[in-house]
Design an enzyme around this catalytic site. Structure first.
Site, PDB file in Angstrom:
ATOM      1  N   ASN A   9       0.863  -1.180   0.000  1.00  0.00           N
ATOM      2  CA  ASN A   9       0.000   0.000   0.000  1.00  0.00           C
ATOM      3  C   ASN A   9       0.903   1.234   0.000  1.00  0.00           C
ATOM      4  O   ASN A   9       1.454   1.600   1.030  1.00  0.00           O
ATOM      5  CB  ASN A   9      -0.907  -0.035   1.245  1.00  0.00           C
ATOM      6  CG  ASN A   9      -1.778   1.196   1.362  1.00  0.00           C
ATOM      7  OD1 ASN A   9      -1.825   2.023   0.446  1.00  0.00           O
ATOM      8  ND2 ASN A   9      -2.470   1.322   2.487  1.00  0.00           N
ATOM      9  N   LYS A  11       0.098   4.223  -0.270  1.00  0.00           N
ATOM     10  CA  LYS A  11      -0.576   5.406   0.297  1.00  0.00           C
ATOM     11  C   LYS A  11      -0.332   6.618  -0.621  1.00  0.00           C
ATOM     12  O   LYS A  11      -0.294   6.448  -1.844  1.00  0.00           O
ATOM     13  CB  LYS A  11      -0.109   5.635   1.732  1.00  0.00           C
ATOM     14  CG  LYS A  11      -0.276   4.358   2.579  1.00  0.00           C
ATOM     15  CD  LYS A  11      -0.163   4.557   4.049  1.00  0.00           C
ATOM     16  CE  LYS A  11      -0.356   3.226   4.765  1.00  0.00           C
ATOM     17  NZ  LYS A  11      -0.342   3.353   6.205  1.00  0.00           N
ATOM     18  N   HIS A  96      -9.903   1.237   4.470  1.00  0.00           N
ATOM     19  CA  HIS A  96      -8.627   1.352   5.175  1.00  0.00           C
ATOM     20  C   HIS A  96      -8.811   2.294   6.369  1.00  0.00           C
ATOM     21  O   HIS A  96      -9.589   3.254   6.304  1.00  0.00           O
ATOM     22  CB  HIS A  96      -7.548   1.897   4.231  1.00  0.00           C
ATOM     23  CG  HIS A  96      -6.185   1.883   4.845  1.00  0.00           C
ATOM     24  ND1 HIS A  96      -5.766   2.862   5.718  1.00  0.00           N
ATOM     25  CD2 HIS A  96      -5.165   0.990   4.761  1.00  0.00           C
ATOM     26  CE1 HIS A  96      -4.532   2.572   6.129  1.00  0.00           C
ATOM     27  NE2 HIS A  96      -4.155   1.441   5.554  1.00  0.00           N
ATOM     28  N   GLU A  98      -7.177   4.636   7.529  1.00  0.00           N
ATOM     29  CA  GLU A  98      -6.962   6.064   7.253  1.00  0.00           C
ATOM     30  C   GLU A  98      -8.188   6.677   6.577  1.00  0.00           C
ATOM     31  O   GLU A  98      -8.520   7.842   6.802  1.00  0.00           O
ATOM     32  CB  GLU A  98      -5.682   6.255   6.423  1.00  0.00           C
ATOM     33  CG  GLU A  98      -4.447   6.052   7.302  1.00  0.00           C
ATOM     34  CD  GLU A  98      -3.219   5.535   6.575  1.00  0.00           C
ATOM     35  OE1 GLU A  98      -3.135   5.625   5.347  1.00  0.00           O
ATOM     36  OE2 GLU A  98      -2.322   5.014   7.286  1.00  0.00           O
ATOM     37  N   GLU A 168      -6.105  -4.935  10.111  1.00  0.00           N
ATOM     38  CA  GLU A 168      -5.066  -3.943  10.366  1.00  0.00           C
ATOM     39  C   GLU A 168      -5.399  -3.191  11.654  1.00  0.00           C
ATOM     40  O   GLU A 168      -6.159  -2.203  11.620  1.00  0.00           O
ATOM     41  CB  GLU A 168      -4.988  -2.945   9.203  1.00  0.00           C
ATOM     42  CG  GLU A 168      -4.580  -3.579   7.898  1.00  0.00           C
ATOM     43  CD  GLU A 168      -3.957  -2.550   6.965  1.00  0.00           C
ATOM     44  OE1 GLU A 168      -2.791  -2.735   6.604  1.00  0.00           O
ATOM     45  OE2 GLU A 168      -4.632  -1.563   6.633  1.00  0.00           O
ATOM     46  N   GLY A 174       1.789   2.171  10.967  1.00  0.00           N
ATOM     47  CA  GLY A 174       2.750   3.274  10.911  1.00  0.00           C
ATOM     48  C   GLY A 174       3.376   3.615  12.248  1.00  0.00           C
ATOM     49  O   GLY A 174       3.983   4.668  12.406  1.00  0.00           O
ATOM     50  N   SER A 213       2.738  -2.198  10.475  1.00  0.00           N
ATOM     51  CA  SER A 213       4.164  -2.261  10.762  1.00  0.00           C
ATOM     52  C   SER A 213       4.805  -3.602  10.386  1.00  0.00           C
ATOM     53  O   SER A 213       5.702  -4.089  11.078  1.00  0.00           O
ATOM     54  CB  SER A 213       4.440  -1.915  12.231  1.00  0.00           C
ATOM     55  OG  SER A 213       4.036  -0.576  12.499  1.00  0.00           O
TER      56      SER A 213
END
Ligand code: PGA
Length: 249
Positions: A9, A11, A96, A98, A168, A174, A213
């Site tokens: 991904n 991003k 996702h 985010e 996730e 992250g 991560s």
């Protein structure tokens, strides 16, 4: 029986010019392996460049990081599943964390997006995961099951059996703090049981990826857990050399 999946991904990183360069380096270092599935999720603007660079590499699949719930129309700034497919995508990330956190995407929207992806001929990769506060309150299972059930609510059993799920945990994305294989596996097993409940033994076909991560040092141990069928990698996929080492796990 499930082929391991290695998904990158990107991003909001790696524009079209840099994408072509990245793919040249990656494809030079990674020969086709038929025993694994590799999926790259570039930003929408880089999709065509990546598709162009993988024209001779049927072993590399592409996906889009987000789609809109409608297929066309006056929705300035949005990208549809139909257009993503035309640009070379086979998969679409949906929900996702985010998107959920920074763009207020709701469970209901994820259900519309999964349905739209399927209508356009894309395979949805539904992302689910709890925040740290939810984990500390003991709500992990409830949150993940709520997101999963909502996300697939517009799909029929055969469509559910053909999709992918990515667990996730938000606290691992992250942050450098990975879930241990045991922590991840316990949630993956819950997801697997929920899928079986919905679609019977076909639920065993659905790859469940772990993300948060993941790096070259922890990918192998995560993948050794029975229900962890692949990894969805963010930070560690942005350099061709570390991404190559992860894919070669
Ligand atoms: P990360 O991101 O590997 O940087 O934690 C994973 C993701 O958000 O898909």
């Amino acid at each position: 029986m499930r082929t391991p999946v290695f998904a990158a991904n990107w991003k909001m990183n790696i524009g079209p010019h840099d994408a072509a360069e990245f793919m040249r380096t990656f494809l030079g270092a990674y020969a086709p392996h038929m025993d694994r599935t590799v999926i790259v999720f570039p930003p929408a603007l880089s999709l065509c460049a990546v598709a162009e660079s993988t024209r001779e590499r049927a072993d590399i699949q592409l996906g889009v990081q987000n789609i809109f719930r409608e297929s066309r129309g006056a929705f300035t700034g949005e990208n549809s599943a139909v257009m993503a497919k035309q640009a070379g995508a086979t998969f679409a990330l949906v929900g996702h964390s985010e998107r959920r956190q920074l763009f207020s995407e709701t469970d209901h929207e994820t259900s519309l997006k999964c349905a739209e992806a399927v209508r356009a001929g894309l395979v949805p990769v539904l992302c689910v995961g709890e925040t740290l506060a939810e984990r500390e309150r003991g709500e992990t299972e409830a949150v993940v099951l709520r997101q999963l059930c909502a996300g697939v609510s517009e799909l029929d059993p055969s469509q559910i059996a053909s999709m992918l799920v990515a667990y996730e945990p938000v606290w691992a994305i992250g942050t450098g703090r990975t879930a241990t294989p045991a922590e991840a596996e316990s949630v993956h097993a819950v997801i697997r049981a929920a899928l079986r409940e919905r679609v019977g033994s076909d639920g065993d076909r659905v790859p469940i990826l772990y993300g948060g991560s993941v790096n070259e040092g922890n990918a192998a141990s995560l993948l050794s857990a029975p229900d962890i069928d692949g990894v969805l990698v963010g930070s560690a996929c942005l350099k061709p050399d570390s991404w190559t080492r992860i894919v070669l796990t």
